[in-house]
Design an enzyme around this catalytic site. Structure first.
Site, short mmCIF file in Angstrom:
data_model
loop_
_atom_site.label_atom_id
_atom_site.label_comp_id
_atom_site.label_asym_id
_atom_site.label_seq_id
_atom_site.Cartn_x
_atom_site.Cartn_y
_atom_site.Cartn_z
N GLU A 154 19.91 41.54 1.96
CA GLU A 154 21.35 41.40 2.13
C GLU A 154 21.97 40.63 0.97
O GLU A 154 21.68 39.44 0.80
CB GLU A 154 21.63 40.65 3.45
N GLU A 160 26.86 31.31 -0.98
CA GLU A 160 25.58 31.26 -0.25
C GLU A 160 24.37 31.60 -1.11
O GLU A 160 23.25 31.23 -0.79
CB GLU A 160 25.62 32.20 0.96
N ARG A 219 35.57 36.83 8.97
CA ARG A 219 34.31 36.77 9.70
C ARG A 219 34.52 36.79 11.22
O ARG A 219 33.65 36.42 11.99
CB ARG A 219 33.44 35.58 9.28
N GLU A 248 27.99 40.82 13.35
CA GLU A 248 27.56 39.47 12.98
C GLU A 248 28.84 38.71 12.65
O GLU A 248 29.27 38.65 11.49
CB GLU A 248 26.61 39.51 11.77
C1 LER Z 1 23.20 36.66 7.29
O1 LER Z 1 23.24 37.98 7.75
C2 LER Z 1 24.41 36.30 6.56
O2 LER Z 1 25.31 37.09 6.45
C3 LER Z 1 24.50 35.00 5.92
O3 LER Z 1 25.83 34.69 5.64
C4 LER Z 1 23.87 33.88 6.68
O4 LER Z 1 24.72 33.44 7.69
MN MN Z 2 25.25 39.12 7.29
#
Ligand code: LER
Ligand code: MN
Length: 272
Positions: A154, A160, A219, A248
């Site tokens: 991903e 991040e 989000r 998610e």
């Molecule tokens: C995990 O799928 C993701 O999108 C990251 O931002 C961890 O939270």
């Molecule tokens: Mn994700």
């Protein structure tokens, strides 16, 4: 056919994370079913904390599938990554992910490598981080293949990870691997921050797209932000995507609303 999934987090430390259900496995499965989802995506503390037979029976009882399983708890709880300068830490990260691959593979589901990819910087050069990640994925990809499953990588947003943030960068990295069993997980929240054109990036991923995190710009559930879903849904259909779109997302304003809004959007775009 594109199918729907929703996240169930079993990690107390990730209670404020982007997962819809946080009240245990049984409650999460019941709520997923109640809202009409096809599958759940589970975020476990560790594969060993799950009882495979019990999960199989619970999924069967609710008529649900396992869409995918996250590995991020290895980072959240133990600060493991596949690009840590300490070889012992990388080995522990590989073991942690390997256990999730084995467990999820038994359900025909892929494991997700998101935050466990880590980042470069400090004593670790960019080239070194990519070399370590390549080495690890070339071991883990075949491990998933042996179970007739895939591994998902991903791309994350710049806050991040600094390894790759866009689909194009991630595809270029995947091209360097020996294994062809690593597919792309496209998270629409990260893509909103990093891609110039989300739909074009999904078209670029094409058959190498393995999973989608179905999240709006903020989000929250798709429909509760400002993402333009029409071109995204058109791109997924045009490339013949037949995997999951998985919520998610943050449980805001509450988990039930996030699930309801996601399902309303899913039906609007993929079951008109
Ligand atoms: C995990 O799928 C993701 O999108 C990251 O931002 C961890 O939270
Ligand atoms: Mn994700």
């Amino acid at each position: 056919m594109i199918r729907s999934a929703i996240t169930v987090c079993l990690v107390p430390e990730s209670r404020s994370g982007p997962f819809v259900f946080h009240d245990g496995l049984e409650a999460g499965l019941a709520q997923a079913k109640e809202h009409g989802f096809d599958a759940v995506e589970i975020f476990p503390p560790h594969a060993d904390d799950l009882d495979g037979l019990a999960l199989r029976n619970q999924l069967r009882a609710h008529g649900l599938q396992l869409a995918a399983m996250g590995t991020g708890a290895g980072w959240v709880r133990r600060k493991l990554t596949l690009t840590d300068p300490d070889p012992h830490v990388r080995m522990c990260a590989r073991d942690f992910i390997g256990a999730v691959i084995d467990f999820a593979g038994g359900f025909g589901a892929p494991a997700i490598i998101g935050s466990m990819q880590g980042r470069w910087g400090g004593d670790v050069s960019r080239e070194q981080a990519f070399a370590w990640l390549k080495e690890e994925l070339d071991q883990l990809g075949p491990r998933a293949h042996a179970l007739e499953s895939t591994l998902l990588l991903e791309p994350l947003n710049r806050y991040e990870s600094n390894l790759f943030n866009t689909v194009a960068e991630t595809l270029a990295f995947l091209d360097t691997l020996r294994t062809k069993n690593v597919k792309l997980l496209c998270d629409l929240f990260h893509m909103n921050l990093e891609e110039a054109d989300i739909a074009a990036a999904l078209r670029l991923a094409g058959p190498r797209l393995g999973h989608v995190h179905f999240a709006d710009s903020n989000r929250r559930a798709i429909g509760l932000g400002h993402t333009d879903v029409a071109p995204i849904a058109a791109a997924l259909k045009d490339i013949g995507y037949a995997g999951y779109v998985s919520a998610e997302v943050l449980p805001q304003p509450d988990a039930a609303t996030a699930a309801r809004e996601t399902m309303a959007s899913f039906r609007k775009w993929f079951r008109p």
